[in-house]
Scaffold this motif. Sequence first.
Motif, mmCIF file in Angstrom:
data_model
loop_
_atom_site.group_PDB
_atom_site.id
_atom_site.type_symbol
_atom_site.label_atom_id
_atom_site.label_comp_id
_atom_site.label_asym_id
_atom_site.label_seq_id
_atom_site.Cartn_x
_atom_site.Cartn_y
_atom_site.Cartn_z
ATOM 1 N N PHE A 13 0.835 -1.208 0.000
ATOM 2 C CA PHE A 13 0.000 0.000 0.000
ATOM 3 C C PHE A 13 0.865 1.251 0.000
ATOM 4 N N PHE A 14 1.953 1.224 0.777
ATOM 5 C CA PHE A 14 2.886 2.353 0.771
ATOM 6 C C PHE A 14 3.553 2.489 -0.604
ATOM 7 N N TYR A 15 3.851 1.341 -1.230
ATOM 8 C CA TYR A 15 4.450 1.379 -2.570
ATOM 9 C C TYR A 15 3.476 2.001 -3.568
ATOM 10 N N TYR A 16 2.202 1.612 -3.493
ATOM 11 C CA TYR A 16 1.206 2.180 -4.398
ATOM 12 C C TYR A 16 1.077 3.691 -4.200
ATOM 13 N N LEU A 17 1.134 4.135 -2.949
ATOM 14 C CA LEU A 17 1.059 5.573 -2.680
ATOM 15 C C LEU A 17 2.274 6.292 -3.259
ATOM 16 N N LEU A 18 3.453 5.665 -3.161
ATOM 17 C CA LEU A 18 4.653 6.240 -3.758
ATOM 18 C C LEU A 18 4.515 6.302 -5.280
ATOM 19 N N CYS A 19 3.890 5.265 -5.855
ATOM 20 C CA CYS A 19 3.632 5.265 -7.300
ATOM 21 C C CYS A 19 2.702 6.412 -7.677
ATOM 22 N N PHE A 20 1.624 6.595 -6.897
ATOM 23 C CA PHE A 20 0.712 7.713 -7.142
ATOM 24 C C PHE A 20 1.479 9.031 -7.150
ATOM 25 N N TYR A 21 2.302 9.227 -6.145
ATOM 26 C CA TYR A 21 3.064 10.469 -6.018
ATOM 27 C C TYR A 21 3.974 10.668 -7.233
ATOM 28 N N VAL A 23 3.775 9.199 -10.323
ATOM 29 C CA VAL A 23 3.033 9.312 -11.577
ATOM 30 C C VAL A 23 2.377 10.686 -11.699
ATOM 31 N N VAL A 24 1.670 11.103 -10.656
ATOM 32 C CA VAL A 24 0.996 12.399 -10.695
ATOM 33 C C VAL A 24 2.006 13.533 -10.824
ATOM 34 N N GLY A 25 3.105 13.446 -10.074
ATOM 35 C CA GLY A 25 4.124 14.492 -10.141
ATOM 36 C C GLY A 25 4.741 14.610 -11.518
ATOM 37 N N TYR A 26 5.025 13.454 -12.148
ATOM 38 C CA TYR A 26 5.656 13.478 -13.473
ATOM 39 C C TYR A 26 4.729 14.079 -14.525
ATOM 40 N N LEU A 190 8.934 5.540 -12.924
ATOM 41 C CA LEU A 190 8.858 6.876 -12.342
ATOM 42 C C LEU A 190 9.226 6.858 -10.857
ATOM 43 N N VAL A 191 8.941 5.754 -10.155
ATOM 44 C CA VAL A 191 9.413 5.618 -8.769
ATOM 45 C C VAL A 191 10.933 5.571 -8.753
ATOM 46 N N THR A 327 -5.185 6.183 -12.987
ATOM 47 C CA THR A 327 -4.426 7.435 -13.008
ATOM 48 C C THR A 327 -3.307 7.390 -14.039
ATOM 49 N N THR A 328 -2.619 6.260 -14.110
ATOM 50 C CA THR A 328 -1.510 6.118 -15.052
ATOM 51 C C THR A 328 -2.012 6.036 -16.484
ATOM 52 N N ALA A 329 -3.003 5.170 -16.718
ATOM 53 C CA ALA A 329 -3.451 4.913 -18.086
ATOM 54 C C ALA A 329 -4.297 6.046 -18.647
#
Length: 389
Positions: A13-21, A23-26, A190-191, A327-329
Amino acid sequence: MRLVLLILACGPFFYYLLCFYSVVGYFRALRKAPKPTGFAMPAASILKPVRGVDREAYENFASYCRLSYPEYELIFAVADLNDPAIPVIEQLQRDYPDRQVRLVTGVERLGKNNKVNNLCRLVKEAKYDLLVMTDSDVRVEEDYLQQVAAAFSDTSVGAVTTFYRCNGGGTLAADLHMLAMCTDSVPSALVARNLEGKIQFAFGWTMATTKKHLAEIGGWEAMADYHSDDFELGNRIARAGHRVELMREPVWVIFSRETMKDFFSHELRWSIGLRNVRPTAYFGMIFTHGLPWALLAAVVARSAGWNSVAAAYLASYLILRIGLVWTTAIWGMGDKVVGTKLWLVPLRDAVNFCVWLAAFFSDKIKWRGLEYRVKKRLLIPIVDGEPEN
């Protein structure tokens, strides 16, 4: 013990949140950044190593003949004189006589990796310094080379790569394959970019560099026995002190109507290759597999009578995972094809976990009809069921 397992199960879950951060940031920064203008557009050589015919091969190849770019050439390399791709390329030459389209055959065998053998020959044939290498199932837009050139306007850049949008498919296996870009490739890249401060690899659907940078790392000849040519190119250029940059827009990959057997073979090949090039990171991927951890947490919680906790873990997995892929796709990549396949994400994750485990117990891959073993990143051909000495 239950508490320890429940805490560990929060890792994905922490990894997914890092992915969100990441992906959205990029993508947010990409949209805010002005499109580059006034950059140089040097003559380019597009290099296409080919073996066999992919789905809609002619249209894939023809997209490179419709580019809006001042000067470029398109060179194909085929090792087998009976390869079915040759008539397709010859038709392309007839249909686009004003384009510089060349075909090279009889490629020398310098190493175990046939694709890299082709690339070695293609670089020798290339007239121009800017080299753009793409897989045969890739289709591009008219401004493709302009985007590559724009990335190289930064003199610190030594290689350019990109993501892809999906097209084609039509089978369950192809749909699962298409999800990989937005479930794994884009978020993890992106992570890594955020954590390591840079990208240290390239993707085979676009690998662009210059003859100067390629010579600096020993040319393709230095990678002729390696499995993951895209990783090797990007990693060696990054280690030489140059940046690997992403293009602003993704390319298209045209997926075939593959079978489940083809799909599992491809996934296992990718996983075995990744385990060889980044063994520590590969083991650490255990904490990126949210589905098995969520299921384990649910079982542990229910065994203690904590039914609401079990439901919370499963709900958190579904919300975070499907939300990340959407969010990514859709939001990030604008990939409407993948956006219609979100219901397959749990199945894709189940397959990912099984393949991840299987890669620890195998080093055998099948690649374009040929069998190899992968040992310490190197390819070892298998002949009559046994590896060559």
